[in-house]
Design an enzyme around this catalytic site. Structure first.
Site, short mmCIF file in Angstrom:
data_model
loop_
_atom_site.label_atom_id
_atom_site.label_comp_id
_atom_site.label_asym_id
_atom_site.label_seq_id
_atom_site.Cartn_x
_atom_site.Cartn_y
_atom_site.Cartn_z
CE LYS A 2 -3.69 -2.58 2.09
NZ LYS A 2 -4.56 -2.69 3.62
CD GLN B 204 -3.15 -4.11 6.76
OE1 GLN B 204 -3.14 -3.01 5.83
NE2 GLN B 204 -3.69 -5.27 6.49
CG ASP C 9 -9.58 0.20 5.12
OD1 ASP C 9 -9.07 0.25 4.15
OD2 ASP C 9 -8.86 0.21 6.07
#
Ligand code: NDP
Length: 295
Positions: free
Chosen positions: A53, A97, A120
Site C-alpha cells: 500500500k 491495518q 477504508d
C-alpha cells in the site's frame, strides 16, 4: 470465449488516472493527499500489505505518514494516535491495518477514525451514506474491495440493470457493501451466507456471482450458468503436491478451472480483485483530500 478480467491492468489504469489528478492538484494548490498508515505489531501478512500500500501510494504522489507501533501498544495509546491523526492537517486518509492484536478492540479503533479521513470506508457514517446516497455520488468513501469489484464489472460490455446478482458472504468489508453497490446499479441482489440453503441453485440463476467467502474453490462449475460473470474475491493459501513435493498455492473461492468453462468473464486469483483493493484505497485518499479542500 471467456474473458479473463485483468485486475492488474485495470488497477494500473486507475493508478495512472489518480497520478495525473494528484499532479494537477499539486500544480494548482501546491498540496498532495496524505495517507497515514498505522500498523501494530509484526503480523507477516500485514507487513506485506502495508509495504504494498505504501509503495503504491508513493508512486501516485500521495504522501505516506508511517506509524509502525509495537505489539504491546495499548488500545488507549492507539486511540490517542488516531485522535492526533484526525487533527493533523497533512493527513487526509487514515488506514489502520487489520488484524489488530487481540487486546485491542478493532471496532472501537475503526469508529474513532474521523469519517472524513476513513480511507477504508468502514466507519458507520460512511457505511450509512453508501446505503442512502445517490447513484453518482463521487465524494463517497466506499470500502475498497467491493468498489474494485464494481469497477471491474462496469468495465465489461454489459448492462448491469436488472441483472440477477448473487453475493456469497455478508462481511462488513466485502459482502454487504458489494450488495449495496450492485443494488445501486439496479441489479436484483441476493446475499448468501453460511446459513443459506441451496446456494448452488441461487448461483445457477445468477447473471453475476461475487464470491467473498474464504473457502478455497467452493464455487464449482455446475453452480454457474453459462455466460455468467464471476468475480472471485477470495484469497486462500492451500497446500498442493507437485511432483511429490508439498508446495503452497493461492486460490480463490471459485474453482477457476471448472468455472472458467462456463463464465463469460471471470477474475483470476491472484491478479484479479487483489490489485484493485489497493488502487481503490488510493482513490479514497484522493477523494478525502479533495473533500477537505471544499470545507
Ligand atoms: P469473512 O470471514 O468476514 O466473511 C465470510 C463470509 O462468508 C461470511 O458472511 C460467512 O457467512 C460466509 N460463509 C462462510 N462459509 C460459507 C459457506 N459454506 N457458504 C456460504 N457462505 C459462507 O471474510 P471476508 O469477507 O473478510 O473475506 C472473504 C474472502 O475474501 C477471504 O478469502 C479473504 O481473504 C478475501 N478478501 C480478499 C480481499 C482482496 O483484496 N482480494 C480483501 C478482503 C478479503 P456467515 O456470515 O454466516 O458467517
Amino acid at each position: 470465449m471467456t474473458k479473463l478480467i485483468n485486475g492488474k491492468e485495470i488497477a494500473q489504469n486507475l493508478r495512472n488516472q489518480l497520478k495525473r489528478e494528484i499532479d494537477n492538484l499539486k500544480n494548482k494548490i501546491g498540496k498532495v493527499p496524505g495517507l497515514a498508515v498505522v500498523q501494530v505489531g509484526n503480523v507477516a501478512a500485514s507487513s506485506v500489505y502495508v509495504k504494498a500500500k505504501t509503495k503504491s501510494a508513493k508512486e501516485v504522489g500521495i504522501e505516506v505518514i508511517d506509524h509502525h507501533l509495537k505489539e504491546e501498544t495499548s488500545e488507549k495509546e492507539l486511540l490517542e494516535l488516531v485522535m492526533k491523526l484526525n487533527n493533523q492537517n497533512n493527513v487526509n486518509g487514515i488506514l489502520v491495518q487489520l488484524p489488530l492484536p487481540k487486546h485491542i478492540n478493532e471496532q472501537i479503533i475503526l469508529d474513532s477514525i474521523h469519517p472524513d479521513k476513513d480511507a477504508d470506508g468502514f466507519h458507520p457514517l460512511n457505511v450509512g451514506k453508501l446505503s442512502v446516497a445517490n447513484n453518482n455520488d463521487e465524494n463517497l468513501l466506499i470500502p475498497c474491495t467491493p468498489y474494485g469489484c464494481l469497477v471491474m464489472l462496469k468495465g465489461l460490455d454489459i448492462n448491469l440493470q436488472g441483472k440477477n446478482a448473487v453475493v456469497i458472504g455478508r462481511s462488513n468489508i466485502v459482502g454487504k457493501p458489494m450488495a449495496q453497490l450492485l443494488l445501486k446499479e439496479s441489479c436484483t441482489v441476493t446475499i448468501a451466507h453460511s446459513k443459506t440453503k441451496n446456494i448452488e441453485k441461487l448461483c445457477k440463476d445468477a447473471d453475476i456471482v461475487v464470491a467473498a467467502v474464504g473457502r478455497p474453490e467452493m464455487v464449482k462449475g455446475n453452480w454457474v450458468k453459462n455466460g455468467a460473470v464471476v468475480i472471485d474475491v477470495g484469497i486462500n493459501r492451500i497446500e498442493v503436491n507437485i511432483d511429490g513435493e508439498n508446495k503452497s498455492k493461492l486460490v480463490g473461492d471459485v474453482d477457476f478451472i471448472e468455472v472458467e468453462k462456463k463464465a463469460s468473464a471471470i477474475t483470476p486469483v491472484p491478479g484479479g480483485v487483489g490489485p484493485m483493493t489497493i488502487a481503490c484505497l488510493l482513490r479514497n485518499t484522493t477523494i478525502a483530500f479533495k473533500n477537505s479542500q471544499k470545507n
